[in-house]
Design a protein around this motif. Sequence first.
Motif, PDB file in Angstrom:
ATOM      1  N   LEU A 166      -8.967  -1.450   1.663  1.00  0.00           N
ATOM      2  CA  LEU A 166      -7.531  -1.253   1.476  1.00  0.00           C
ATOM      3  C   LEU A 166      -6.959  -2.619   1.145  1.00  0.00           C
ATOM      4  O   LEU A 166      -6.875  -3.495   1.996  1.00  0.00           O
ATOM      5  N   ASP A 167      -6.621  -2.794  -0.118  1.00  0.00           N
ATOM      6  CA  ASP A 167      -6.080  -4.059  -0.618  1.00  0.00           C
ATOM      7  C   ASP A 167      -4.559  -3.914  -0.697  1.00  0.00           C
ATOM      8  O   ASP A 167      -4.016  -3.407  -1.679  1.00  0.00           O
ATOM      9  N   VAL A 168      -3.899  -4.352   0.358  1.00  0.00           N
ATOM     10  CA  VAL A 168      -2.452  -4.186   0.487  1.00  0.00           C
ATOM     11  C   VAL A 168      -1.697  -4.902  -0.635  1.00  0.00           C
ATOM     12  O   VAL A 168      -0.775  -4.343  -1.227  1.00  0.00           O
ATOM     13  N   ASP A 169      -2.102  -6.118  -0.933  1.00  0.00           N
ATOM     14  CA  ASP A 169      -1.387  -6.910  -1.937  1.00  0.00           C
ATOM     15  C   ASP A 169      -1.409  -6.262  -3.320  1.00  0.00           C
ATOM     16  O   ASP A 169      -0.458  -6.375  -4.083  1.00  0.00           O
ATOM     17  N   ASN A 170      -2.521  -5.600  -3.643  1.00  0.00           N
ATOM     18  CA  ASN A 170      -2.655  -4.982  -4.965  1.00  0.00           C
ATOM     19  C   ASN A 170      -2.448  -3.471  -4.943  1.00  0.00           C
ATOM     20  O   ASN A 170      -2.678  -2.796  -5.946  1.00  0.00           O
ATOM     21  N   HIS A 171      -2.079  -2.923  -3.774  1.00  0.00           N
ATOM     22  CA  HIS A 171      -1.768  -1.498  -3.633  1.00  0.00           C
ATOM     23  C   HIS A 171      -2.936  -0.612  -4.048  1.00  0.00           C
ATOM     24  O   HIS A 171      -2.775   0.348  -4.799  1.00  0.00           O
ATOM     25  N   ARG A 172      -4.136  -0.962  -3.539  1.00  0.00           N
ATOM     26  CA  ARG A 172      -5.328  -0.211  -3.911  1.00  0.00           C
ATOM     27  C   ARG A 172      -6.134   0.166  -2.673  1.00  0.00           C
ATOM     28  O   ARG A 172      -6.264  -0.626  -1.743  1.00  0.00           O
ATOM     29  N   LEU A 173      -6.700   1.363  -2.716  1.00  0.00           N
ATOM     30  CA  LEU A 173      -7.642   1.835  -1.709  1.00  0.00           C
ATOM     31  C   LEU A 173      -8.895   2.265  -2.449  1.00  0.00           C
ATOM     32  O   LEU A 173      -8.815   2.993  -3.442  1.00  0.00           O
ATOM     33  N   ARG A 174     -10.027   1.786  -1.965  1.00  0.00           N
ATOM     34  CA  ARG A 174     -11.296   2.057  -2.641  1.00  0.00           C
ATOM     35  C   ARG A 174     -12.280   2.601  -1.621  1.00  0.00           C
ATOM     36  O   ARG A 174     -12.425   2.037  -0.528  1.00  0.00           O
ATOM     37  N   ILE A 175     -12.951   3.705  -1.950  1.00  0.00           N
ATOM     38  CA  ILE A 175     -14.025   4.256  -1.127  1.00  0.00           C
ATOM     39  C   ILE A 175     -15.202   4.510  -2.060  1.00  0.00           C
ATOM     40  O   ILE A 175     -15.075   5.263  -3.029  1.00  0.00           O
ATOM     41  N   GLU A 176     -16.339   3.873  -1.743  1.00  0.00           N
ATOM     42  CA  GLU A 176     -17.499   3.955  -2.643  1.00  0.00           C
ATOM     43  C   GLU A 176     -18.790   4.077  -1.861  1.00  0.00           C
ATOM     44  O   GLU A 176     -18.942   3.446  -0.816  1.00  0.00           O
ATOM     45  N   GLY A 177     -19.730   4.849  -2.403  1.00  0.00           N
ATOM     46  CA  GLY A 177     -21.076   4.927  -1.837  1.00  0.00           C
ATOM     47  C   GLY A 177     -21.383   6.317  -1.326  1.00  0.00           C
ATOM     48  O   GLY A 177     -21.022   7.314  -1.939  1.00  0.00           O
ATOM     49  N   GLU A 178     -22.065   6.364  -0.200  1.00  0.00           N
ATOM     50  CA  GLU A 178     -22.391   7.622   0.462  1.00  0.00           C
ATOM     51  C   GLU A 178     -21.700   7.645   1.806  1.00  0.00           C
ATOM     52  O   GLU A 178     -21.530   6.604   2.434  1.00  0.00           O
ATOM     53  N   SER A 179     -21.301   8.839   2.246  1.00  0.00           N
ATOM     54  CA  SER A 179     -20.557   8.927   3.492  1.00  0.00           C
ATOM     55  C   SER A 179     -21.116  10.039   4.370  1.00  0.00           C
ATOM     56  O   SER A 179     -20.812  11.218   4.191  1.00  0.00           O
ATOM     57  N   TYR A 180     -21.960   9.637   5.304  1.00  0.00           N
ATOM     58  CA  TYR A 180     -22.425  10.550   6.348  1.00  0.00           C
ATOM     59  C   TYR A 180     -22.654   9.761   7.639  1.00  0.00           C
ATOM     60  O   TYR A 180     -23.731   9.735   8.208  1.00  0.00           O
TER      61      TYR A 180
END
Length: 136
Positions: free
Chosen positions: A18-32
Motif C-alpha cells: 500500500l503506497d500511500v504517497d502514490n495512491h496505489r495498492l498492489r497484491i501479487e503472487g499466490e495467496s493461500y
Amino acid sequence: MTDTLYLPQTERSPLVELDVDNHRLRIEGESYPEDAAAFFGPVLAALDAYLAESEQRPPASPIVMDVRLLYFNSSSAKALMNVFQRLESTAQVGVGIDVNWHYHPDDETMKEFGEDFSEDFEAARFNLVVSETDLA
C-alpha cells in the motif's frame, strides 16, 4: 498520514504494498496463507485508515489497485472481497477508484474470477487486464 504498508511475497502469501504517497495498492503472487484472516488483518487495517483519510481529503488522482494473482484459496477470496467492498464504499462517496485485475491470456480461471468480482462494483472502475508477461 497513514504509513506505507509492505509485506514481501512468501511461498504461501502474496506481496502486498500500500503506497500511500502514490495512491496505489498492489497484491501479487499466490495467496493461500495458513491463516488468511491474520495475514490480511493488517492489510485491511492499513487500508481502512488510508481510505478514511482519502474520503476526508480525496486525492487528485484515482486510487489504483493492481491485482496479479496466479492462485488464491477461498479464505483469500473472502479477504479480497473485503478489500473490494471497502474500495467500492469509498468510490460511492466520490473518491476515484480503479481496480486492475491482471491475468494471463491462457488463464481462463483467473479471468472468470475477475469477471465475478467485477459484478460487485458500480462506483469503482474494475478493469480486466490481459498481461502477456509472467505474473509472478
